[in-house]
Design an enzyme around this catalytic site. Structure first.
Site, PDB file in Angstrom:
ATOM      1  N   ALA A  62       7.063  -3.262   4.992  1.00  0.00           N
ATOM      2  CA  ALA A  62       7.426  -2.815   6.334  1.00  0.00           C
ATOM      3  C   ALA A  62       7.012  -1.357   6.451  1.00  0.00           C
ATOM      4  CB  ALA A  62       8.923  -2.973   6.547  1.00  0.00           C
ATOM      5  N   GLU A 130      12.088  -1.851  -2.631  1.00  0.00           N
ATOM      6  CA  GLU A 130      12.982  -1.245  -1.628  1.00  0.00           C
ATOM      7  C   GLU A 130      14.047  -0.330  -2.209  1.00  0.00           C
ATOM      8  OE1 GLU A 130      11.900  -4.380  -1.495  1.00  0.00           O
ATOM      9  OE2 GLU A 130      11.470  -4.962   0.562  1.00  0.00           O
TER      10      GLU A 130
HETATM   11  C1  HXC Z   1       3.759   2.776   6.052  1.00  0.00           C
HETATM   12  C2  HXC Z   1       2.121   2.734   4.467  1.00  0.00           C
HETATM   13  C3  HXC Z   1       2.838   1.772   3.721  1.00  0.00           C
HETATM   14  C4  HXC Z   1       4.079   1.307   4.247  1.00  0.00           C
HETATM   15  C5  HXC Z   1       1.029   2.255   2.671  1.00  0.00           C
HETATM   16  N1  HXC Z   1       1.003   2.985   3.784  1.00  0.00           N
HETATM   17  N2  HXC Z   1       2.125   1.494   2.611  1.00  0.00           N
HETATM   18  N3  HXC Z   1       2.582   3.222   5.624  1.00  0.00           N
HETATM   19  N4  HXC Z   1       4.494   1.850   5.411  1.00  0.00           N
HETATM   20  N5  HXC Z   1       4.801   0.390   3.634  1.00  0.00           N
HETATM   21  C6  HXC Z   1      -0.017   3.945   4.217  1.00  0.00           C
HETATM   22  C7  HXC Z   1       0.054   5.241   3.410  1.00  0.00           C
HETATM   23  O1  HXC Z   1       1.047   6.091   3.900  1.00  0.00           O
HETATM   24  C8  HXC Z   1      -1.329   5.788   3.629  1.00  0.00           C
HETATM   25  O2  HXC Z   1      -1.410   6.371   4.887  1.00  0.00           O
HETATM   26  C9  HXC Z   1      -2.190   4.530   3.659  1.00  0.00           C
HETATM   27  O3  HXC Z   1      -1.311   3.460   3.955  1.00  0.00           O
HETATM   28  C10 HXC Z   1      -2.849   4.254   2.334  1.00  0.00           C
HETATM   29  O4  HXC Z   1      -1.831   4.242   1.343  1.00  0.00           O
HETATM   30  P1  HXC Z   1      -1.924   5.104  -0.013  1.00  0.00           P
HETATM   31  O5  HXC Z   1      -0.531   5.266  -0.500  1.00  0.00           O
HETATM   32  O6  HXC Z   1      -2.749   6.320   0.179  1.00  0.00           O
HETATM   33  O7  HXC Z   1      -2.737   4.078  -0.941  1.00  0.00           O
HETATM   34  P2  HXC Z   1      -2.672   3.928  -2.511  1.00  0.00           P
HETATM   35  O8  HXC Z   1      -2.641   5.269  -3.189  1.00  0.00           O
HETATM   36  O9  HXC Z   1      -3.758   2.959  -2.866  1.00  0.00           O
HETATM   37  O10 HXC Z   1      -1.250   3.246  -2.820  1.00  0.00           O
HETATM   38  C11 HXC Z   1      -0.994   1.961  -2.357  1.00  0.00           C
HETATM   39  C12 HXC Z   1       0.512   1.630  -2.482  1.00  0.00           C
HETATM   40  C13 HXC Z   1       1.324   2.720  -1.744  1.00  0.00           C
HETATM   41  C14 HXC Z   1       0.900   1.575  -3.947  1.00  0.00           C
HETATM   42  C15 HXC Z   1       0.700   0.253  -1.857  1.00  0.00           C
HETATM   43  O11 HXC Z   1       0.776   2.918  -0.449  1.00  0.00           O
HETATM   44  C16 HXC Z   1       2.762   2.355  -1.588  1.00  0.00           C
HETATM   45  O12 HXC Z   1       3.522   2.454  -2.534  1.00  0.00           O
HETATM   46  N6  HXC Z   1       3.149   1.952  -0.389  1.00  0.00           N
HETATM   47  C17 HXC Z   1       4.533   1.641  -0.068  1.00  0.00           C
HETATM   48  C18 HXC Z   1       4.932   0.317  -0.656  1.00  0.00           C
HETATM   49  C19 HXC Z   1       6.389  -0.021  -0.378  1.00  0.00           C
HETATM   50  O13 HXC Z   1       7.274   0.734  -0.824  1.00  0.00           O
HETATM   51  N7  HXC Z   1       6.636  -1.103   0.337  1.00  0.00           N
HETATM   52  C20 HXC Z   1       7.986  -1.530   0.689  1.00  0.00           C
HETATM   53  C21 HXC Z   1       8.377  -0.925   1.988  1.00  0.00           C
HETATM   54  S1  HXC Z   1      10.042  -1.327   2.389  1.00  0.00           S
HETATM   55  P3  HXC Z   1      -2.131   7.790   5.134  1.00  0.00           P
HETATM   56  O14 HXC Z   1      -1.897   8.036   6.595  1.00  0.00           O
HETATM   57  O15 HXC Z   1      -1.473   8.754   4.219  1.00  0.00           O
HETATM   58  O16 HXC Z   1      -3.564   7.521   4.780  1.00  0.00           O
HETATM   59  C22 HXC Z   1       9.962  -2.876   3.018  1.00  0.00           C
HETATM   60  C23 HXC Z   1      11.255  -3.404   3.568  1.00  0.00           C
HETATM   61  C24 HXC Z   1      11.089  -4.723   4.249  1.00  0.00           C
HETATM   62  O17 HXC Z   1       8.968  -3.501   3.043  1.00  0.00           O
HETATM   63  C25 HXC Z   1      12.309  -5.104   5.051  1.00  0.00           C
HETATM   64  C26 HXC Z   1      12.516  -4.319   6.290  1.00  0.00           C
HETATM   65  C27 HXC Z   1      13.674  -4.789   7.106  1.00  0.00           C
END
Ligand code: HXC
Length: 256
Positions: A62, A130
């Site tokens: 998300a 999360e």
């Molecule tokens: C918003 C995100 C994102 C996310 C990545 N991006 N994941 N933006 N929400 N979940 C964006 C980054 O900010 C970045 O934007 C661009 O995508 C590229 O990501 P990078 O981090 O630069 O890429 P990389 O170094 O290859 O790392 C990839 C990654 C990392 C390991 C997947 O992005 C990451 O850890 N993302 C978050 C994963 C996460 O925690 N997901 C769970 C979310 S909570 P910019 O603008 O800087 O280029 C969830 C809850 C669900 O899902 C239920 C809700 C009710």
């Protein structure tokens, strides 16, 4: 449907989440587009659906930016918004295959788990990170992961919040098979094609029986099956399928 593309190849629909700049992170707009894509699928001409992501990610979760300022009420509403759409996918009348091409984190893993079948590329990464953000999974992860891989391993992944690679996902039963990135979509299409060759009403009834049966005890579950099994005999395809077998031929199912 700006963030979701839909294509049709024969009887197979392909839904691609297309927000590569944010690794296909799910905000309200992406979720709405995803729902609209499923709503638009023609059940008469489609027999299986493949869901995948554009670029190097399936769905990285998300949208953290969008969630960062939410109140408790807004968080709960966002969870419900996504949960309702994922439940719609889980109970969608046709089989849905997740072709997981890259990151399937948080909401991305939860989307994959709402699909019937998961296959992935060897570049795929799975996890429910999360707790590292101060939240629980919110699009069904606390419920579906344990049902798919068993509650012990699910609790480890959810509490510790670490990611796993494709080989581990295969080992724990989160995915059915792992392919090279080039082979992934062809494999998904081949599997979808195999499903599409079967009697469509029977396949749909199988999905409904298996899903509905999980919600009730075994005594009720076998009744669910009996009714859907019986319903198949209302179809022309049942007659065609059995006739073809008895005549040593092959049926071309009509979805009737
Ligand atoms: C918003 C995100 C994102 C996310 C990545 N991006 N994941 N933006 N929400 N979940 C964006 C980054 O900010 C970045 O934007 C661009 O995508 C590229 O990501 P990078 O981090 O630069 O890429 P990389 O170094 O290859 O790392 C990839 C990654 C990392 C390991 C997947 O992005 C990451 O850890 N993302 C978050 C994963 C996460 O925690 N997901 C769970 C979310 S909570 P910019 O603008 O800087 O280029 C969830 C809850 C669900 O899902 C239920 C809700 C009710």
């Amino acid at each position: 449907m700006g963030f979701v593309k839909y294509e049709q190849e024969g009887f197979v629909g392909i839904v691609t989440i297309d927000r590569p700049k944010a690794l296909n992170a799910l905000n309200e707009e992406v979720l709405k587009d995803l729902e609209a894509a499923f709503d638009a699928i023609d059940l008469d001409t489609t027999r299986a659906v493949v869901v995948t992501g554009a670029g190097k990610s399936f769905v990285a979760g998300a949208d953290i930016g969008a969630m960062s300022t939410m109140t408790a009420e807004e968080g709960e509403a966002f969870g419900k918004f996504g949960n309702d759409i994922f439940r719609k996918i889980e109970t969608f009348p046709l089989p849905v295959i997740a072709a997981i091409n890259g990151f399937a984190l948080g909401g991305g893993n939860e989307l994959a788990m709402s699909c019937d079948i998961r296959i992935c590329s060897d570049k795929a990464v799975f996890g429910q990170p999360e707790v590292g953000l101060g939240i629980t999974p919110g699009f069904g992860g606390t419920q579906r992961l344990g049902r798919i891989i068993g509650i012990g391993m699910a609790k480890e992944l959810v509490y510790a919040g670490y990611n796993i690679k494709a080989d581990k996902a295969l080992e724990v039963g989160l995915v059915n098979a792992v392919y090279s990135p080039e082979e992934l979509m062809p494999a998904a299409m081949k599997l979808a094609g195999k499903i599409a060759k079967q009697a469509p009403i029977a396949v749909r009834n199988c999905k409904k029986a298996m899903n509905d049966g999980l919600q009730v005890d075994m005594d009720q579950a076998i009744v669910v099956e009996e009714k859907l099994f019986g319903d198949c005999f209302n179809s022309e395809d049942q007659k065609a399928g059995m006739k073809a077998f008895l005549e040593k031929g092959k049926a071309e199912f009509q979805n009737k």
